[in-house]
Scaffold this active site. Structure first.
Site, short mmCIF file in Angstrom:
data_model
loop_
_atom_site.label_atom_id
_atom_site.label_comp_id
_atom_site.label_asym_id
_atom_site.label_seq_id
_atom_site.Cartn_x
_atom_site.Cartn_y
_atom_site.Cartn_z
CB SER A 86 -0.95 0.01 1.19
OG SER A 86 -1.85 1.10 1.03
CB VAL A 87 3.22 2.48 -2.59
CG1 VAL A 87 4.06 3.73 -2.84
CG2 VAL A 87 4.11 1.25 -2.50
N GLY A 88 0.37 3.78 -1.88
CA GLY A 88 -0.56 4.92 -1.85
C GLY A 88 -0.20 6.03 -2.83
CG ASN A 144 -3.09 2.81 -11.82
OD1 ASN A 144 -4.03 2.01 -11.81
ND2 ASN A 144 -2.14 2.82 -10.90
CB CYS A 147 -4.45 2.74 -7.57
SG CYS A 147 -3.58 2.70 -5.98
CE LYS A 182 -1.28 -2.24 -13.78
NZ LYS A 182 0.08 -2.11 -13.30
CB THR A 210 -2.17 -5.39 -6.80
OG1 THR A 210 -2.70 -4.09 -6.55
CG2 THR A 210 -0.71 -5.24 -7.18
N GLY A 234 2.55 -10.69 -7.41
CA GLY A 234 3.48 -11.81 -7.38
C GLY A 234 2.85 -13.11 -7.85
N GLY A 262 2.40 -11.46 -11.71
CA GLY A 262 3.17 -12.62 -11.25
C GLY A 262 4.09 -13.23 -12.27
O1 RRO Z 1 0.80 3.14 -5.14
C1 RRO Z 1 0.18 2.10 -4.84
O2 RRO Z 1 -0.11 1.82 -3.68
C2 RRO Z 1 -0.26 1.15 -5.88
C3 RRO Z 1 -0.72 1.51 -7.14
BR1 RRO Z 1 -0.71 3.23 -7.75
C4 RRO Z 1 -1.25 0.51 -8.01
O3 RRO Z 1 -1.72 0.77 -9.14
N1 RRO Z 1 -1.25 -0.77 -7.58
C5 RRO Z 1 -0.77 -1.11 -6.38
O4 RRO Z 1 -0.80 -2.29 -6.04
N2 RRO Z 1 -0.27 -0.15 -5.53
#
Ligand code: RRO
Length: 321
Positions: A86-88, A144, A147, A182, A210, A234, A262
């Site tokens: 969860s980079v966000g 995208n 997300c 995407k 994901t 993955g 994956g």
């Molecule tokens: O940044 C994210 O947390 C993130 C993005 Br933008 C995405 O498209 N897919 C993902 O699994 N993480």
């Protein structure tokens, strides 16, 4: 910028050539292997491990018009064969990216695909407008729409055909660059979302982002990730990606698909090509092995040679079932 493209990029020890070229709409690539957005940094970070021009293209982490701080740590969790993130959407914003990250990609002669994100049609449009001054080295824009980690639990913008059409329509109208959408397999009918995207102007669909997931630490009884849930990637999601690509290819044989999910070996890439993808992105495998994208390419070419396949295009959609 001068391009020192290697046609076919068949540089293994076996000298029998495989024609690896592929076309994503109007974009011609020397081979079908790309990085997956979000897994190789914002710029030329992987150039330290192999020449980025060896790949078909480099897809950078999703950008918005403005800088965005992303989610609280921890942002990554290893879950068995899979990875939860969860980079966000952390990013520098498009203007800073032009100044700070794009030049290194240009020096590396990479074919660059820019990924953009938004939380509303207006934000997608704003990001597209910010890209209008893009140098010609950008070959396409991947929108995208999927997300899993937007703030406030809002996620998966492309869960409806209406939102998908509106966002892709707005980006396509604002930009004179090929647009890829995407998508996520986390929907009931991905083919209808793909159709909405292409009808609204997308030249291709990238499948899949994901999967929504959650890991809880039994000791603390709290989610493992700072933001709560995350996106699973993955090996565990590879069959989901193959199924989603296959379903869209079967329903919409003319739709150009970029497969992702994956992929860690050449055989995984072959599977997505057989399912109907015209190109394949490598993501999570890069965290364990930064050379994974170029290794997957070498293994794909070796597979072709072993099976008497002289043109990668022969195997696209070539499954028997
Ligand atoms: O940044 C994210 O947390 C993130 C993005 Br933008 C995405 O498209 N897919 C993902 O699994 N993480």
């Amino acid at each position: 910028m001068s391009r020192r493209r290697r046609s076919g990029v068949d540089q293994g020890t076996d000298t029998s050539a495989v024609d690896a070229r592929t076309k994503i709409g109007t974009v011609e690539l020397p081979n079908p292997i790309m990085t997956a957005s979000g897994t190789s940094g914002h710029g030329a970070e992987l150039e330290a491990y192999f020449p980025l021009e060896q790949l078909g293209a480099v897809v950078v982490k999703s950008l918005s018009a403005e800088p965005w701080p992303g989610n609280p740590a921890p942002r990554l969790h290893e879950a068995g064969d899979a990875m939860l993130n969860s980079v966000g959407l952390q990013g520098p914003g498009i203007t800073a990216w032009f100044a700070d990250d794009l030049p290194a990609l240009q020096r590396a002669n990479a074919r660059v695909v820019v990924s953009i994100w938004g939380r509303s049609v207006e934000e997608y449009e704003k990001a597209a407008i910010a890209l209008t001054g893009a140098p010609r080295d950008i070959v396409a824009v991947e929108v995208n729409l999927s997300c899993p980690n937007l703030e406030g639990g809002q996620h998966l913008f492309a869960h409806s055909t209406r939102d998908t059409s509106a966002a892709i329509g707005a980006v396509s109208a604002a930009l004179d660059l090929p647009v890829w959408a995407k998508l996520t397999a986390h929907v009931t009918n991905i083919a209808e979302i793909a159709e909405a995207a292409t009808t609204a102007g997308a030249a291709a669909v990238t499948i899949t982002n994901t999967m929504l997931a959650l890991a809880i630490d039994p000791e603390t009884r709290r989610p493992r990730l700072g933001a709560g849930g995350g996106g699973l990637s993955g090996a565990a999601i590879h069959p989901i990606a193959v199924r989603a690509v296959h379903d869209v290819h079967t329903a919409l044989p003319e739709t150009v698909i970029v497969g992702v999910g994956g992929v860690a070996t050449g055989a995984d890439a072959v599977e997505l090509l057989l399912a109907g993808a015209s190109a394949v992105q490598v993501g999570t495998a890069t965290f364990a092995d930064p050379r994974a994208p170029v290794r997957v390419l070498d293994e794909l070419l070796a597979w072709c040679r072993r099976h008497g396949v002289t043109t990668v295009g022969e195997i696209i959609g070539g499954t028997d079932g």
